[in-house]
Structure formats: structure tokens, C-alpha cells
Design a protein around this motif. Structure first.
Motif, PDB file in Angstrom:
ATOM      1  N   SER B  18       0.840  -1.192   0.000  1.00 55.88           N
ATOM      2  CA  SER B  18       0.000   0.000   0.000  1.00 55.88           C
ATOM      3  C   SER B  18       0.878   1.245   0.000  1.00 55.88           C
ATOM      4  CB  SER B  18      -0.920   0.005   1.220  1.00 55.88           C
ATOM      5  OG  SER B  18      -1.849  -1.056   1.133  1.00 55.88           O
ATOM      6  N   VAL B  19       0.399   2.257  -0.627  1.00 53.79           N
ATOM      7  CA  VAL B  19       1.148   3.508  -0.751  1.00 53.79           C
ATOM      8  C   VAL B  19       0.262   4.673  -0.338  1.00 53.79           C
ATOM      9  CG1 VAL B  19       2.278   5.083  -2.365  1.00 53.79           C
ATOM     10  CG2 VAL B  19       2.535   2.604  -2.655  1.00 53.79           C
ATOM     11  N   LYS B  20       0.813   5.541   0.496  1.00 53.52           N
ATOM     12  CA  LYS B  20       0.054   6.711   0.954  1.00 53.52           C
ATOM     13  C   LYS B  20       0.634   7.972   0.335  1.00 53.52           C
ATOM     14  CE  LYS B  20      -1.427   7.268   5.245  1.00 53.52           C
ATOM     15  NZ  LYS B  20      -1.458   7.565   6.706  1.00 53.52           N
ATOM     16  N   ILE B  21      -0.244   8.812  -0.191  1.00 48.95           N
ATOM     17  CA  ILE B  21       0.154  10.090  -0.776  1.00 48.95           C
ATOM     18  C   ILE B  21      -0.506  11.197   0.036  1.00 48.95           C
ATOM     19  CG2 ILE B  21       0.109  11.528  -2.847  1.00 48.95           C
ATOM     20  CD1 ILE B  21      -0.289   8.903  -4.459  1.00 48.95           C
ATOM     21  N   GLU B  22       0.291  12.193   0.398  1.00 50.82           N
ATOM     22  CA  GLU B  22      -0.226  13.290   1.207  1.00 50.82           C
ATOM     23  C   GLU B  22      -0.395  14.559   0.389  1.00 50.82           C
ATOM     24  OE1 GLU B  22       1.501  12.240   5.667  1.00 50.82           O
ATOM     25  OE2 GLU B  22       2.218  13.998   4.580  1.00 50.82           O
ATOM     26  N   CYS B  23      -1.434  15.280   0.710  1.00 47.63           N
ATOM     27  CA  CYS B  23      -1.701  16.559   0.054  1.00 47.63           C
ATOM     28  C   CYS B  23      -2.008  17.585   1.132  1.00 47.63           C
ATOM     29  CB  CYS B  23      -2.891  16.401  -0.900  1.00 47.63           C
ATOM     30  SG  CYS B  23      -3.332  17.892  -1.811  1.00 47.63           S
ATOM     31  N   ARG B  24      -1.191  18.619   1.202  1.00 52.45           N
ATOM     32  CA  ARG B  24      -1.346  19.637   2.237  1.00 52.45           C
ATOM     33  C   ARG B  24      -1.537  21.021   1.635  1.00 52.45           C
ATOM     34  NH1 ARG B  24       0.360  17.886   7.320  1.00 52.45           N
ATOM     35  NH2 ARG B  24       1.476  15.909   7.290  1.00 52.45           N
ATOM     36  N   SER B  25      -2.486  21.753   2.185  1.00 57.45           N
ATOM     37  CA  SER B  25      -2.612  23.172   1.851  1.00 57.45           C
ATOM     38  C   SER B  25      -1.770  23.924   2.875  1.00 57.45           C
ATOM     39  CB  SER B  25      -4.072  23.608   1.892  1.00 57.45           C
ATOM     40  OG  SER B  25      -4.657  23.337   3.151  1.00 57.45           O
ATOM     41  N   LEU B  26      -0.751  24.626   2.400  1.00 58.46           N
ATOM     42  CA  LEU B  26       0.250  25.181   3.312  1.00 58.46           C
ATOM     43  C   LEU B  26      -0.154  26.505   3.947  1.00 58.46           C
ATOM     44  CD1 LEU B  26       3.628  24.348   1.534  1.00 58.46           C
ATOM     45  CD2 LEU B  26       2.316  23.024   3.195  1.00 58.46           C
ATOM     46  N   ASP B  27      -0.884  27.312   3.219  1.00 58.06           N
ATOM     47  CA  ASP B  27      -1.166  28.651   3.723  1.00 58.06           C
ATOM     48  C   ASP B  27      -2.641  28.995   3.683  1.00 58.06           C
ATOM     49  OD1 ASP B  27       0.160  30.289   0.716  1.00 58.06           O
ATOM     50  OD2 ASP B  27      -1.237  28.625   1.013  1.00 58.06           O
ATOM     51  N   PHE B  28      -3.474  27.966   3.605  1.00 59.86           N
ATOM     52  CA  PHE B  28      -4.904  28.215   3.640  1.00 59.86           C
ATOM     53  C   PHE B  28      -5.612  26.950   4.097  1.00 59.86           C
ATOM     54  CE2 PHE B  28      -6.368  25.887  -0.152  1.00 59.86           C
ATOM     55  CZ  PHE B  28      -5.178  25.674  -0.816  1.00 59.86           C
ATOM     56  N   GLN B  29      -6.853  27.109   4.473  1.00 68.40           N
ATOM     57  CA  GLN B  29      -7.655  25.960   4.887  1.00 68.40           C
ATOM     58  C   GLN B  29      -8.479  25.477   3.699  1.00 68.40           C
ATOM     59  OE1 GLN B  29      -9.848  27.438   8.291  1.00 68.40           O
ATOM     60  NE2 GLN B  29      -8.244  26.770   9.698  1.00 68.40           N
ATOM     61  N   ALA B  30      -8.461  24.190   3.502  1.00 72.58           N
ATOM     62  CA  ALA B  30      -9.158  23.599   2.365  1.00 72.58           C
ATOM     63  C   ALA B  30     -10.204  22.613   2.866  1.00 72.58           C
ATOM     64  CB  ALA B  30      -8.164  22.894   1.444  1.00 72.58           C
ATOM     65  N   THR B  31     -11.455  23.051   2.867  1.00 71.19           N
ATOM     66  CA  THR B  31     -12.507  22.144   3.299  1.00 71.19           C
ATOM     67  C   THR B  31     -12.750  21.051   2.263  1.00 71.19           C
ATOM     68  OG1 THR B  31     -14.130  23.650   2.358  1.00 71.19           O
ATOM     69  CG2 THR B  31     -13.675  23.856   4.708  1.00 71.19           C
ATOM     70  N   THR B  32     -12.403  21.326   1.037  1.00 69.34           N
ATOM     71  CA  THR B  32     -12.591  20.359  -0.043  1.00 69.34           C
ATOM     72  C   THR B  32     -11.316  20.229  -0.861  1.00 69.34           C
ATOM     73  OG1 THR B  32     -14.926  20.955  -0.222  1.00 69.34           O
ATOM     74  CG2 THR B  32     -13.972  19.725  -2.052  1.00 69.34           C
ATOM     75  N   MET B  33     -10.906  19.007  -1.068  1.00 71.73           N
ATOM     76  CA  MET B  33      -9.771  18.727  -1.954  1.00 71.73           C
ATOM     77  C   MET B  33     -10.216  17.706  -2.996  1.00 71.73           C
ATOM     78  SD  MET B  33      -6.442  18.542   0.535  1.00 71.73           S
ATOM     79  CE  MET B  33      -5.820  19.987   1.387  1.00 71.73           C
ATOM     80  N   PHE B  34      -9.523  17.692  -4.101  1.00 69.66           N
ATOM     81  CA  PHE B  34      -9.878  16.798  -5.200  1.00 69.66           C
ATOM     82  C   PHE B  34      -8.655  15.957  -5.582  1.00 69.66           C
ATOM     83  CE2 PHE B  34     -13.899  18.862  -6.062  1.00 69.66           C
ATOM     84  CZ  PHE B  34     -13.690  20.160  -5.636  1.00 69.66           C
ATOM     85  N   TRP B  35      -8.905  14.691  -5.864  1.00 69.08           N
ATOM     86  CA  TRP B  35      -7.832  13.802  -6.308  1.00 69.08           C
ATOM     87  C   TRP B  35      -8.058  13.408  -7.758  1.00 69.08           C
ATOM     88  CZ3 TRP B  35      -3.448  12.736  -3.711  1.00 69.08           C
ATOM     89  CH2 TRP B  35      -3.407  13.047  -2.343  1.00 69.08           C
ATOM     90  N   TYR B  36      -6.997  13.570  -8.545  1.00 72.43           N
ATOM     91  CA  TYR B  36      -7.051  13.230  -9.957  1.00 72.43           C
ATOM     92  C   TYR B  36      -5.992  12.179 -10.270  1.00 72.43           C
ATOM     93  CZ  TYR B  36      -9.882  17.433 -10.843  1.00 72.43           C
ATOM     94  OH  TYR B  36     -10.887  18.383 -10.849  1.00 72.43           O
ATOM     95  N   ARG B  37      -6.230  11.490 -11.372  1.00 76.65           N
ATOM     96  CA  ARG B  37      -5.285  10.497 -11.868  1.00 76.65           C
ATOM     97  C   ARG B  37      -5.017  10.832 -13.334  1.00 76.65           C
ATOM     98  NH1 ARG B  37      -6.329   3.946 -11.517  1.00 76.65           N
ATOM     99  NH2 ARG B  37      -4.380   3.327 -12.519  1.00 76.65           N
ATOM    100  N   GLN B  38      -3.768  10.685 -13.743  1.00 75.04           N
ATOM    101  CA  GLN B  38      -3.408  11.027 -15.118  1.00 75.04           C
ATOM    102  C   GLN B  38      -2.465   9.987 -15.693  1.00 75.04           C
ATOM    103  OE1 GLN B  38      -1.072  14.622 -15.642  1.00 75.04           O
ATOM    104  NE2 GLN B  38      -2.075  15.061 -17.589  1.00 75.04           N
ATOM    105  N   PHE B  39      -2.842   9.410 -16.836  1.00 77.82           N
ATOM    106  CA  PHE B  39      -1.956   8.507 -17.560  1.00 77.82           C
ATOM    107  C   PHE B  39      -1.150   9.328 -18.557  1.00 77.82           C
ATOM    108  CE2 PHE B  39      -3.156   4.634 -15.713  1.00 77.82           C
ATOM    109  CZ  PHE B  39      -4.521   4.672 -15.469  1.00 77.82           C
ATOM    110  N   PRO B  40      -0.009   8.776 -19.003  1.00 74.78           N
ATOM    111  CA  PRO B  40       0.869   9.539 -19.902  1.00 74.78           C
ATOM    112  C   PRO B  40       0.137  10.094 -21.111  1.00 74.78           C
ATOM    113  CG  PRO B  40       1.970   7.554 -19.163  1.00 74.78           C
ATOM    114  CD  PRO B  40       0.557   7.457 -18.667  1.00 74.78           C
ATOM    115  N   LYS B  41       0.357  11.368 -21.368  1.00 74.15           N
ATOM    116  CA  LYS B  41      -0.194  12.078 -22.516  1.00 74.15           C
ATOM    117  C   LYS B  41      -1.721  12.056 -22.541  1.00 74.15           C
ATOM    118  CE  LYS B  41       3.889  11.502 -25.394  1.00 74.15           C
ATOM    119  NZ  LYS B  41       4.431  11.076 -26.707  1.00 74.15           N
ATOM    120  N   GLN B  42      -2.317  11.895 -21.396  1.00 74.15           N
ATOM    121  CA  GLN B  42      -3.773  11.935 -21.318  1.00 74.15           C
ATOM    122  C   GLN B  42      -4.228  13.020 -20.349  1.00 74.15           C
ATOM    123  OE1 GLN B  42      -5.809   8.213 -20.852  1.00 74.15           O
ATOM    124  NE2 GLN B  42      -4.346   7.087 -22.100  1.00 74.15           N
ATOM    125  N   SER B  43      -5.524  13.161 -20.265  1.00 81.53           N
ATOM    126  CA  SER B  43      -6.076  14.207 -19.410  1.00 81.53           C
ATOM    127  C   SER B  43      -6.148  13.753 -17.960  1.00 81.53           C
ATOM    128  CB  SER B  43      -7.475  14.578 -19.905  1.00 81.53           C
ATOM    129  OG  SER B  43      -7.970  15.677 -19.178  1.00 81.53           O
TER     130      SER B  43
END
Lengths: 111, 117
Positions: B18-43
Motif C-alpha cells: 500500500s502507498v500513501k500520498i499526502e496533500c497539504r494546503s500550506l497557507d490556507f484551509q481547504a474544506t474540499t480537496m480533489f484527487w485526480y489520476r493522469q496517464f501519460p499524454k492523457q487528461s
């Protein structure tokens, strides 16, 4: 889910030329945004146009929006080698205003 | 400002781990965050909307038991890829909205390249 198509998929031009990218979408929108992505990096917001706007400018960028045709275009004038990147349009949807991205255009500007 | 920090930048792991990825908002509060996935040369494909203090909202076709999202604080969201397999290899990007600056545009982390061997 993916919002729509971008055209062209890839664009190769010389420095100083203009680059035009088109985006089509499928649903009703609150706004349409354009983002830039350098290879293997995160995205940077470029410009936002709201559904009641038809054209917007920011520096060398010009964005148009045609809600009747569900399409938008991004024009980069006097392109530079540093403009080489992938460009994505995105539309906001739903209560969280989540962004759904188009397929993207890979722009290469040659010195 | 609106800086979003994502770690790690890249990770290589063995199949089944298992792998954990962290996402932090450094200078603001984020009530909502979004996770995206991208394959090579794709959207970017939206995976899920992460809401502070509540369950994430997953997009159709995204396995919630496979991609565990936790948003325990206003500045941190994590994505855990459980029992990773080679087909999970991809570029994962998080983003957040700074509602003080804009209720519309997103600020993105620099992404995590996951390679599963």
C-alpha cells in the motif's frame, strides 16, 4: 468522467506565431477555465471565463466562450519557447464545483 | 497565497503493498480537496472529492476500497492506494480550492508518480 474534446491534440509552431486551442464541452456550466501543465508537474490556473461572458483577456492570452455551441478557445499570441506545455480546459460542475478536464492540447513552440 | 504541497513526488513499490500520498494546503484551509489520476499524454480524470470531516465522494468507476481517502484536517488529505498492482501505476495529482481567494479555480500539488513493480 471527462468533459469533452480539445482540438488539436498536438500543436507545433515557431516562436512568435499565435497558437489557438479549442475545447468543447457537454453539460451546462458555471464557468470554464484553462490550465497549463508542464511535463510531469501539477497544473497552473491561467484564466477563467464565466458563462455570461463571451471573451476575456489576460496578457498574451485571449479566451472566448460560445455557450450556444458549448465551445471555448484559447489564443496565445506571440508565442515563446517557454509556452511549451499541455493546455487543458476544465468546467465546473455540481455542488462542490468539481472541475472536469478536457483531453488537452500539447503545444510545442520551437525557437 | 495558495500553495498545495504533495508528497512524495515519486514512489516505487512492489505489487501488493500500500502507498500513501499526502496533500497539504500550506497557507490556507481547504474544506474540499480533489484527487485526480493522469496517464501519460492523457487528461486528468477526477477520482474523488475529499471533504474535511466526512466521507469522500467517489466518481463512477473508482473503487473506494482500493483508493482510500482521508481528510482529517482542514489542511491535509491523504490518498492510500491499497494492495497496489502494476495497473495502478499512474500520476496522481491533488488539488484544493482557497475559498478566500476564489470559489472557482483550483490550486494543484506537483503530483506523485507511482510505479508498481
Amino acid at each position: 468522467s471527462q468533459q469533452g474534446e480539445e482540438d488539436p491534440q498536438a500543436l507545433s509552431i515557431q516562436e512568435g506565431e499565435n497558437a489557438t486551442m479549442n475545447c468543447s464541452y457537454k453539460t451546462s456550466i458555471n464557468n470554464l477555465q484553462w490550465y497549463r501543465q508542464n511535463s510531469g508537474r501539477g497544473l497552473v490556473h491561467l484564466i477563467l471565463i464565466r458563462s455570461n461572458e463571451r471573451e476575456k483577456h489576460s496578457g498574451r492570452l485571449r479566451v472566448t466562450l460560445d455557450t450556444s455551441k458549448k465551445s471555448s478557445s484559447l489564443l496565445i499570441t506571440a508565442s515563446r519557447a517557454a509556452d511549451t506545455a499541455s493546455y487543458f480546459c476544465a468546467t465546473g460542475e455540481g455542488g462542490y464545483n468539481k472541475l472536469i478536464f478536457g483531453a488537452g492540447t500539447r503545444l510545442a513552440v520551437h525557437p | 497565497g495558495a500553495v498545495v504541497s504533495q508528497h512524495p513526488s515519486w514512489v516505487i513499490c512492489k505489487s501488493g503493498t500500500s502507498v500513501k500520498i499526502e496533500c497539504r494546503s500550506l497557507d490556507f484551509q481547504a474544506t474540499t480537496m480533489f484527487w485526480y489520476r493522469q496517464f501519460p499524454k492523457q487528461s486528468l480524470m477526477l477520482m474523488a472529492t475529499s471533504n474535511e470531516g466526512s466521507k469522500a465522494t467517489y466518481e463512477q468507476g473508482v473503487e473506494k476500497d482500493k483508493f482510500l481517502i482521508n481528510h482529517a484536517s482542514l489542511t491535509l488529505s491523504t490518498l492510500t492506494v491499497t494492495s497496489a498492482h502494476p495497473e495502478d501505476s499512474s500520476f496522481y495529482i491533488c488539488s484544493a480550492r482557497n475559498r478566500v481567494l476564489s470559489n472557482e479555480k483550483l490550486f494543484f500539488g506537483s503530483g506523485t508518480q507511482l510505479s508498481v513493480l
